[in-house]
Design an enzyme around this catalytic site. Structure first.
Site, PDB file in Angstrom:
ATOM      1  CD  GLU A 161       0.285  19.763 -14.835  1.00 21.90           C
ATOM      2  OE1 GLU A 161      -0.362  18.897 -14.198  1.00 21.90           O
ATOM      3  OE2 GLU A 161      -0.228  20.495 -15.675  1.00 21.90           O
ATOM      4  CG  HIS A 162       4.889  17.920 -11.069  1.00 21.91           C
ATOM      5  ND1 HIS A 162       5.461  16.718 -10.758  1.00 21.91           N
ATOM      6  CD2 HIS A 162       4.681  17.904 -12.413  1.00 21.91           C
ATOM      7  CE1 HIS A 162       5.595  15.985 -11.868  1.00 21.91           C
ATOM      8  NE2 HIS A 162       5.121  16.692 -12.879  1.00 21.91           N
ATOM      9  CB  THR A 163       0.998  22.702  -7.273  1.00 21.73           C
ATOM     10  OG1 THR A 163      -0.104  22.454  -8.155  1.00 21.73           O
ATOM     11  CG2 THR A 163       1.923  23.724  -7.910  1.00 21.73           C
ATOM     12  N   GLY A 179      -1.568  11.726 -20.204  1.00 18.12           N
ATOM     13  CA  GLY A 179      -1.630  12.766 -19.187  1.00 18.12           C
ATOM     14  C   GLY A 179      -3.038  13.226 -18.888  1.00 18.12           C
ATOM     15  CB  SER A 231      -6.288  11.511 -14.908  1.00 16.56           C
ATOM     16  OG  SER A 231      -5.379  12.508 -14.526  1.00 16.56           O
ATOM     17  CB  SER A 232      -6.361   6.575 -18.584  1.00 16.49           C
ATOM     18  OG  SER A 232      -4.976   6.269 -18.447  1.00 16.49           O
ATOM     19  CG  ASP A 265      -4.263  13.044 -11.830  1.00 14.53           C
ATOM     20  OD1 ASP A 265      -4.220  14.281 -11.972  1.00 14.53           O
ATOM     21  OD2 ASP A 265      -3.350  12.282 -12.182  1.00 14.53           O
TER      22      ASP A 265
END
Length: 396
Positions: free
Chosen positions: A39-41, A131, A133-134, A180
């Site tokens: 996550e956030h990488t 969360g 990724s729509s 995403d």
């Protein structure tokens, strides 16, 4: 291969016919995604391990000849947006889904031949604000639809993913990474994707047979542009500059310990450095069938997001704990997505799904007193364009 359209796609086609008196020329679909770990990488040039899910945004599309775009969003009460197809996109006063459409199509204008305008009807079953990724799903479906209408396919999935990311960064205002969009572009059924977010290389990683992706929505809605997401990115960039590296992907814990910086910035960097390591270890655990090891890495990832990156919420922490207690050594659970609400992902054997759902029903209520929403998903295929047949079926 000819197959019947799923209900969401049928709804988009029917709405198109009702509005325009003719069938759409093409359909395009693009999936949402769930991130197993990492996550956030992505915007730190690191590694991620997501999977496309079998929930999609569909776009029914046909050409126009006046340089205009008419977009209709079924999931927004059939709301419409009418604008000029141009590289110089103009923000809509209400922003929201309209800005995603305008900004995404604008990225394609200078790079590929496009029809002289288009009619679009959009429908999907990717939960919004969860969360999953729509927004990336919408962008990739729009780009595939526009490509199919033009008959030009010179841009590949990676290039389209970059354009979708540009729309988020430059027009919508969310400084997201590439994960995403690239997952939506290149997902593979039955597999997660190990993505190197610097090179954009992807490697499919098979998910164990008999496992389920259980996604539990906290009902705490996320809003990345209005949240601390952009602040986290700035803190990561500050840490990278302090250590003299291009991105935190290039940093080590030893470098971090030797470099003076504020406590919050240090902890943000520590999460990224350790999370990159966890992604690579989790990939090996999946490949070797070590579900206990995978679960331990997912738990460590959640703790790091909670304590160092500070992006979980009490509701999310509770969901992860409930699911991990059920899964035990047979899989793992953690928050998934950008944080500040949204969902928890559990990778678990199908046999444990009833127990997991029962635990969530008995043990969780949102801040408003609502039960979690539970989605049982499989790893699905990436974005594609589909040409309509005379009988209303699709050819893929």
């Amino acid at each position: 291969m000819t197959k019947q359209l799923p209900p969401t796609a049928q709804a988009a086609v029917q709405a198109y016919i009702e509005r325009h008196g003719a069938k759409p020329t093409v359909l395009a679909r693009a999936p949402g995604r769930v991130n197993l770990i990492g996550e956030h990488t992505d915007y730190n040039d690191g590694f991620v391990l997501p999977a496309a899910i079998d929930r999609d945004t569909w776009v029914a599309a046909g050409p126009r000849s006046d340089g205009q775009v008419l977009a209709i969003a079924l999931d927004e009460g059939k709301a419409e947006d009418h604008f000029e197809l141009s590289e110089q996109a103009v923000h809509h006063p209400e922003s929201g889904w309209r800005d995603h459409v305008r900004g995404t199509l604008a990225q394609l204008v200078p790079l590929a031949p496009l029809p002289q305008g288009m009619n679009l009807v959009i429908a999907g079953d990717v939960p919004m604000g969860a969360g999953l990724s729509s927004s990336a799903s919408l962008a990739m479906a729009l780009l595939r639809a526009a490509q199919a209408l033009s008959g030009d396919d010179t841009l590949n999935g990676k290039q389209l993913a970059r354009l979708a990311q540009q729309a988020e960064n430059r027009f919508v205002g969310c400084q997201c990474g590439i994960m995403d969009q690239l997952t939506s572009a290149e997902g593979k059924p039955g597999h997660a994707l190990l993505i190197d977010c610097r090179s954009l290389d992807t490697e499919p990683v098979s998910l164990p047979k008999g496992t389920t992706l259980l996604i539990a929505h906290s009902r705490v809605r996320r809003g990345l542009v209005d949240s601390a997401y952009n602040e986290r990115r700035e803190q990561c960039e500050t840490a990278a500059r302090a250590m003299g590296v291009p991105a935190l992907r290039d940093a080590t814990l030893e470098m971090l310990a030797a470099t003076p910086m504020s406590d919050p910035v240090m902890r943000r960097a520590r999460h990224i450095i350790t999370e990159n390591s966890r992604v690579l270890s989790a990939t090996q655990a999946l490949r070797s069938g070590d579900m206990q090891g995978l679960g331990e890495l997912m738990a460590a990832s959640h703790a790091s997001m909670r304590d160092d990156f500070e992006i979980t919420t009490p509701a999310i922490d509770q969901l992860a704990s409930l699911l991990q207690n059920v899964v035990g050594n047979a899989g793992g659970a953690r928050m998934t997505g950008g944080g500040f609400g949204g969902c928890v992902i559990a990778l678990l054997p199908q046999a444990l799904v009833p127990a997991a759902k029962a635990a969530l029903e008995a043990g969780y209520r949102s801040p408003e007193g609502l039960p979690a929403l539970v989605y049982l998903c499989e790893a699905g295929a990436g974005a594609e364009a589909i040409h309509m047949t005379a009988t209303g079926t699709m050819e893929g």
